[in-house]
Design a protein around this motif. Structure first.
Motif, PDB file in Angstrom:
ATOM      1  N   LEU A  35      -8.275  -4.201  10.403  1.00 50.89           N
ATOM      2  CA  LEU A  35      -9.401  -4.842  11.097  1.00 50.89           C
ATOM      3  C   LEU A  35      -9.112  -6.286  11.464  1.00 50.89           C
ATOM      4  O   LEU A  35      -9.931  -6.933  12.124  1.00 50.89           O
ATOM      5  CB  LEU A  35     -10.654  -4.762  10.222  1.00 50.89           C
ATOM      6  N   GLY A  36      -7.970  -6.797  11.024  1.00 49.90           N
ATOM      7  CA  GLY A  36      -7.561  -8.133  11.443  1.00 49.90           C
ATOM      8  C   GLY A  36      -7.956  -9.263  10.520  1.00 49.90           C
ATOM      9  O   GLY A  36      -7.842 -10.433  10.892  1.00 49.90           O
ATOM     10  N   ALA A  61       0.830  -1.210   0.000  1.00 50.04           N
ATOM     11  CA  ALA A  61       0.000   0.000   0.000  1.00 50.04           C
ATOM     12  C   ALA A  61       0.866   1.262   0.000  1.00 50.04           C
ATOM     13  O   ALA A  61       0.604   2.210  -0.755  1.00 50.04           O
ATOM     14  CB  ALA A  61      -0.930  -0.012   1.210  1.00 50.04           C
ATOM     15  N   ILE A  62       1.910   1.266   0.829  1.00 49.42           N
ATOM     16  CA  ILE A  62       2.800   2.431   0.889  1.00 49.42           C
ATOM     17  C   ILE A  62       3.580   2.591  -0.414  1.00 49.42           C
ATOM     18  O   ILE A  62       3.725   3.700  -0.952  1.00 49.42           O
ATOM     19  CB  ILE A  62       3.764   2.296   2.090  1.00 49.42           C
ATOM     20  N   SER A  96      -7.921 -12.071   4.883  1.00 45.19           N
ATOM     21  CA  SER A  96      -8.397 -12.071   3.496  1.00 45.19           C
ATOM     22  C   SER A  96      -8.016 -10.805   2.746  1.00 45.19           C
ATOM     23  O   SER A  96      -8.302 -10.687   1.545  1.00 45.19           O
ATOM     24  CB  SER A  96      -9.921 -12.247   3.454  1.00 45.19           C
ATOM     25  N   ALA A  97      -7.363  -9.884   3.416  1.00 47.65           N
ATOM     26  CA  ALA A  97      -6.898  -8.660   2.746  1.00 47.65           C
ATOM     27  C   ALA A  97      -5.979  -8.986   1.576  1.00 47.65           C
ATOM     28  O   ALA A  97      -5.821  -8.164   0.662  1.00 47.65           O
ATOM     29  CB  ALA A  97      -6.177  -7.757   3.742  1.00 47.65           C
ATOM     30  N   TYR A  98      -5.414 -10.184   1.579  1.00 45.80           N
ATOM     31  CA  TYR A  98      -4.481 -10.533   0.493  1.00 45.80           C
ATOM     32  C   TYR A  98      -5.143 -10.492  -0.878  1.00 45.80           C
ATOM     33  O   TYR A  98      -4.476 -10.288  -1.889  1.00 45.80           O
ATOM     34  CB  TYR A  98      -3.886 -11.923   0.741  1.00 45.80           C
ATOM     35  N   ILE A  99      -6.462 -10.679  -0.942  1.00 46.38           N
ATOM     36  CA  ILE A  99      -7.132 -10.706  -2.245  1.00 46.38           C
ATOM     37  C   ILE A  99      -7.092  -9.330  -2.907  1.00 46.38           C
ATOM     38  O   ILE A  99      -7.169  -9.227  -4.136  1.00 46.38           O
ATOM     39  CB  ILE A  99      -8.589 -11.207  -2.141  1.00 46.38           C
ATOM     40  N   PHE A 100      -6.988  -8.264  -2.100  1.00 48.83           N
ATOM     41  CA  PHE A 100      -6.867  -6.918  -2.659  1.00 48.83           C
ATOM     42  C   PHE A 100      -5.419  -6.587  -3.002  1.00 48.83           C
ATOM     43  O   PHE A 100      -5.156  -5.744  -3.872  1.00 48.83           O
ATOM     44  CB  PHE A 100      -7.407  -5.881  -1.669  1.00 48.83           C
ATOM     45  N   VAL A 101      -4.507  -7.247  -2.316  1.00 45.37           N
ATOM     46  CA  VAL A 101      -3.088  -6.959  -2.519  1.00 45.37           C
ATOM     47  C   VAL A 101      -2.573  -7.580  -3.815  1.00 45.37           C
ATOM     48  O   VAL A 101      -1.693  -7.007  -4.476  1.00 45.37           O
ATOM     49  CB  VAL A 101      -2.269  -7.463  -1.310  1.00 45.37           C
ATOM     50  N   ALA A 105      -7.112  -2.478   1.241  1.00 46.93           N
ATOM     51  CA  ALA A 105      -6.201  -3.509   1.762  1.00 46.93           C
ATOM     52  C   ALA A 105      -5.676  -3.128   3.132  1.00 46.93           C
ATOM     53  O   ALA A 105      -5.627  -3.972   4.047  1.00 46.93           O
ATOM     54  CB  ALA A 105      -5.045  -3.716   0.782  1.00 46.93           C
ATOM     55  N   ALA A 106      -5.300  -1.882   3.294  1.00 45.75           N
ATOM     56  CA  ALA A 106      -4.789  -1.432   4.593  1.00 45.75           C
ATOM     57  C   ALA A 106      -5.881  -1.477   5.654  1.00 45.75           C
ATOM     58  O   ALA A 106      -5.635  -1.896   6.795  1.00 45.75           O
ATOM     59  CB  ALA A 106      -4.225  -0.025   4.465  1.00 45.75           C
ATOM     60  N   ALA A 107      -7.093  -1.054   5.292  1.00 43.32           N
ATOM     61  CA  ALA A 107      -8.199  -1.036   6.258  1.00 43.32           C
ATOM     62  C   ALA A 107      -8.591  -2.453   6.676  1.00 43.32           C
ATOM     63  O   ALA A 107      -8.793  -2.731   7.869  1.00 43.32           O
ATOM     64  CB  ALA A 107      -9.403  -0.316   5.649  1.00 43.32           C
TER      65      ALA A 107
END
Length: 862
Positions: free
Chosen positions: A506-507, A381-382, A510-515, A500-502
């Motif tokens: 939130l813990g 993200a950064i 599954s954020a990996y799908i956006f990454v 992805a960061a949000a």
């Protein structure tokens, strides 16, 4: 460093010829078709790919033999319905497993292994969902394969169940897994390949009654205390590949072993989080092992063809042998790996957070720790923001304008792209609500391709329309259209980076799908910035397209997996919620992830509005087909029928003085999907007089009905009652009797009761004002829950009556007035019912899959 003169000159030349750089309009349609063909040519074949099933000719190779497992499955499924308490489950299925164990024992390599087994009976209870799940005499067949040269006192556990839901032969759920375990045990026992730890194979006989047998094993069996990891096997469909959808918890080393030993990987962290959210109306024995035994493990299941799950169509005919080979290969290899794992000696020492895991098209398995995932997500993200800043600076330098000028246009484009992003998510939901308002839910149920027209195309319209309108109207001589297009893609990248960061914050792993799409976009942006491609008109778009192939394949593969799982589940999730919303949101998210960096590129073609119009026309055609043709009717005989659940009910109410106040009969319908009873309109099914039981629920304990289980209770306000004039339920063999009433002290009285008559019964309790239940024979901790209490009673081979006591306390000690309502019900699940009930069931349409039986409910006041 300074921008090269070559880049500056190239960009000036491009600006002069900008309009001529766009490809002809007819290529724009082909652009989207290319990605559709990529999905059907790569994702679909790999999703359904199965290994070649091995035959008895390969038996000497010490490998899993699908043919032998298939033959065993034929025998097991032909026993018929294996309902807990039935002869088929308690005698015939148990004998089948024992005979197979004896067969394996006869060929055991005694120099390498010892094999012992036992048939156990367990009784107990635990709180589950809204009821107290109480069981008596349910059976487990437990086998232990021990290496002769091992001193290990820690075991690996492998579990599945052989019992059935009503009205199904359960070839898949979970006969499939039972015969897979037997074949794996046979191969292990006859192969000169030693193991470090003993392996316990638990064939449990009561999973469908809310996981009773596994609870009995893990809380009572001496072997359970030595089990340090579990592989749990179940089915939510028939055929296909087995998916790993739960791990640990907090034991990421297990995922490492899955990667090392799974021959056909199929797994996703997102599946774990979705399952544990409660969206999926199912549960597995894995819950019991982790909750009551603190045993970490891997939870794997079949997921294809969920239409036959828990129905009479769950037969061996719908199971390809390659599916057995797939699961057998995985299980055999995993058991060998984990049975030699040094971690089993002290699993607590390796308890360290969660893992992020997923497979890529079944070809490769990727996993890393949750901590690594957090760092990766924030890092990407950064990096995205930094590279976009560099890109904007580059645009300003090459275009010879100020950075502020580019940033102003970027803000405008970002707003446009944000609108596109929101529309891409909202438009499919709008279609869902519109269709539902006309009673047209589940139109894609038997025609999954309608999902494309109903949800994917509206999402694509949302992604493309605002940005296309913007590019057709905007005029900026200082900043070229290719740069404007890059700004749109940068906007999409920032949106994904923020999400992805949000999600990471939130813990959610599954954020990996956006990454994934973001990471590949960043990679292409780096290369474009390191070369002159960034500044050569649309030259950068070629690398961008190539970089998005892998994310497109993975994102569409992942979302397709969930649609395959959730679509049939919409047929058994009750009528109270609109499950189309899940499919619409999945399709929208999948569209954004798969096409988010691709759809804006239609503006590199001439007349991009034609693409939007084509998508609009496709949506209109899909809506017409779904609403006005047979394609949109959800159900088909045999392959994707409508589940029809109802009880043939006799309700009998006794007052405090013993007088009979009510005796009624009727059919209690539990609508299984959003359409409820409306599909019966125009058929031979007579529903005249049917009413909701919701008003009864306000005045009667448990609605005054024999609510079968927690699903009936949680959906009680959607249940329908069709009163009948003639009694339809036989009353014989149902005993509920108060044996004794004893005064314990001045304020407490103990009642003793007995109950018998069926292998599936329930008790409901609700006290009157100022009366408390202070103690009873059941699990005492359940008394902390809100009334009314529901005690669910089942028995296996031990059919003795249920005897229980209950202590009531009252401040004034006066028990000569009503103190407690008791509802007692029995369910004769395998009984056909009266002749009238049999005739009524025969009138159901051919697309119906009935699950119905007689039930008696008696209400007493003491």
């Amino acid at each position: 460093s300074q921008i090269s003169d070559e880049s500056v000159e190239a960009t000036r030349n491009v600006a002069k010829k900008e309009s001529s750089l766009k490809l002809p309009w007819y290529f724009s349609g082909g652009f989207l078709v290319f990605w559709a063909l990529l999905f059907f040519a790569i994702v679909i074949p790999l999703f359904y790919r199965l290994p070649t099933p091995l035959t008895m000719e390969d038996a000497k190779k010490n490998v899993f033999i699908a043919e032998r497992a298939y033959n065993n499955l034929y025998t097991l499924s032909n026993i018929g319905n294996k309902l807990i308490g039935s002869v088929e489950n308690e005698v015939e299925a148990v004998n089948f497993i024992v005979n197979e164990l004896e067969s394996i024992k006869s060929v055991l390599l005694t120099d390498y292994f010892e094999l012992e087994y036992k048939v156990t009976q367990v009784s107990g209870g635990f709180a589950y969902s809204t009821f107290l799940n109480t069981y008596q005499g349910v059976q487990n067949v437990v086998a232990k394969l021990s290496p002769t040269n091992s001193t290990s006192d820690t075991y690996l556990l492998v579990n599945s169940h052989f019992d059935s839901k009503p009205y199904t032969n359960s070839a898949s759920d979970a006969g499939f897994m039972i015969v897979t375990m037997l074949e794996v045990l046979r191969v292990l026992a006859t192969t000169k390949q030693t193991l470090e730890h003993p392996v316990v194979f638990l064939f449990n006989g009561a999973e469908e009654s809310a996981m009773q047998a596994s609870h009995g094993f893990v809380t009572q069996d001496p072997w359970a205390k030595k089990c340090k990891a579990v592989i749990n096997l179940d089915c939510a469909g028939s055929g296909g590949r087995d998916i790993l959808f739960q791990t640990g918890p907090k034991h990421p080393w297990l995922v490492k072993y899955y990667k090392a030993y799974s021959k056909h990987p199929f797994a996703t962290t997102m599946g774990e989080e979705v399952f544990q959210s409660g969206i999926i109306p199912s549960d597995t024995d894995f819950r019991q092992f982790t909750m009551f035994g603190d045993i970490p493990g891997l939870d794997m299941a079949q997921i294809n063809n969920g239409y036959v799950y828990h129905t009479k169509y769950d037969n061996i005919d719908v199971i390809p042998r390659g599916s057995l080979q797939n699961t057998g290969d995985n299980l055999l290899s995993l058991v060998r790996g984990l049975a030699n794992a040094t971690e089993l000696y002290d699993t607590e020492a390796y308890k360290d957070g969660h893992a992020v895991f997923f497979d890529f098209l079944g070809l490769y398995f990727i996993h890393y720790s949750e901590a690594t995932g957090i760092s990766l997500n924030y890092g990407v993200a950064i990096a995205t923001i930094i590279l976009i800043v560099v890109s904007i600076w580059r645009m300003a330098a090459v275009s010879q304008v100020s950075i502020c000028h580019v940033i102003r246009w970027f803000i405008l484009v970002f707003i446009i792209q944000l609108i596109s992003f929101v529309l891409a998510l909202v438009l499919p939901i709008v279609v869902t609500y519109a269709m539902d308002s006309f009673g047209l839910s589940l139109t894609y149920y038997s025609t999954p391709l309608l999902v494309v027209g109903l949800y994917v195309c509206p999402s694509l319209i949302g992604l493309s329309l605002p940005i296309t309108i913007y590019y057709s109207l905007q005029r900026n001589d200082k900043l070229s259209n290719p740069y404007h297009l890059q700004l749109a893609l940068h906007s999409q990248a920032i949106l994904l980076a923020v999400i992805a960061a949000a999600v990471t914050y939130l813990g959610y792993r599954s954020a990996y799908i956006f990454v994934i799409p973001l990471l590949f976009y960043v990679a292409s942006l780096v290369i474009n910035l390191l070369t002159t491609l960034h500044d050569r008109g649309y030259a950068w778009s070629g690398l961008l397209k190539a970089s998005q192939v892998a994310p497109f394949l993975y994102s569409s593969y992942l979302i397709y997996t969930f649609i395959i799982v959730l679509t049939p589940m919409g047929g058994r999730s009750g009528s109270g919620s609109n499950r189309d919303l899940y499919i619409a949101v999945l399709a929208a998210v999948g569209t954004v992830l798969s096409f988010g960096f691709l759809v804006p590129l239609i503006n590199s073609f001439r007349r991009p509005i034609l693409v939007v119009l084509a998508l609009l026309a496709t949506t209109a055609i899909a809506v017409y087909l779904a609403s006005s043709t047979q394609l949109g009717f959800p159900y088909r005989p045999k392959t994707s029928g409508q589940r029809v659940a109802y009880l043939q009910v006799r309700n009998i109410f006794y007052e405090y003085d013993g007088t009979l106040s009510k005796d009624e009969s009727g059919y209690l319908f539990f609508p299984q999907d959003r359409r409820g009873l409306t599909p019966f309109a125009g058929t031979r099914v007579n529903l005249t007089g049917v009413v909701s039981i919701a008003p009864r629920c306000e005045t009667h304990m448990m609605c005054g009905m024999p609510l079968y289980d927690y699903r009936y209770y949680t959906n009680r306000l959607t249940l329908k009652w069709l009163p009948l004039e003639e009694p339809i339920v036989p009353l014989e063999n149902f005993t509920f009797e108060m044996l004794n009433k004893t005064k314990i002290d001045s304020t407490t009285v103990r009642y003793e009761f007995t109950m018998s008559g069926s292998d599936h019964m329930s008790l409901f309790f609700q006290t009157y004002e100022d009366v408390n239940i202070t103690s009873w024979s059941f699990l005492s901790s359940y008394l902390t829950k809100a009334q009314p209490y529901h005690v669910y009673l089942t028995h296996g081979i031990d059919a003795r009556p249920f005897n229980f006591t209950i202590d009531l306390s009252k401040p004034d000690g006066d028990f000569n007035v009503p103190a407690l309502q008791i509802g007692a019900s029995k369910h004769l699940i395998k009984a056909p019912g009266s002749e009238a009930a049999i005739k009524y069931a025969s009138l159901l349409p051919s697309f119906s899959i009935p699950a119905q039986w007689p039930a008696v409910y008696k209400r007493y006041i003491v």
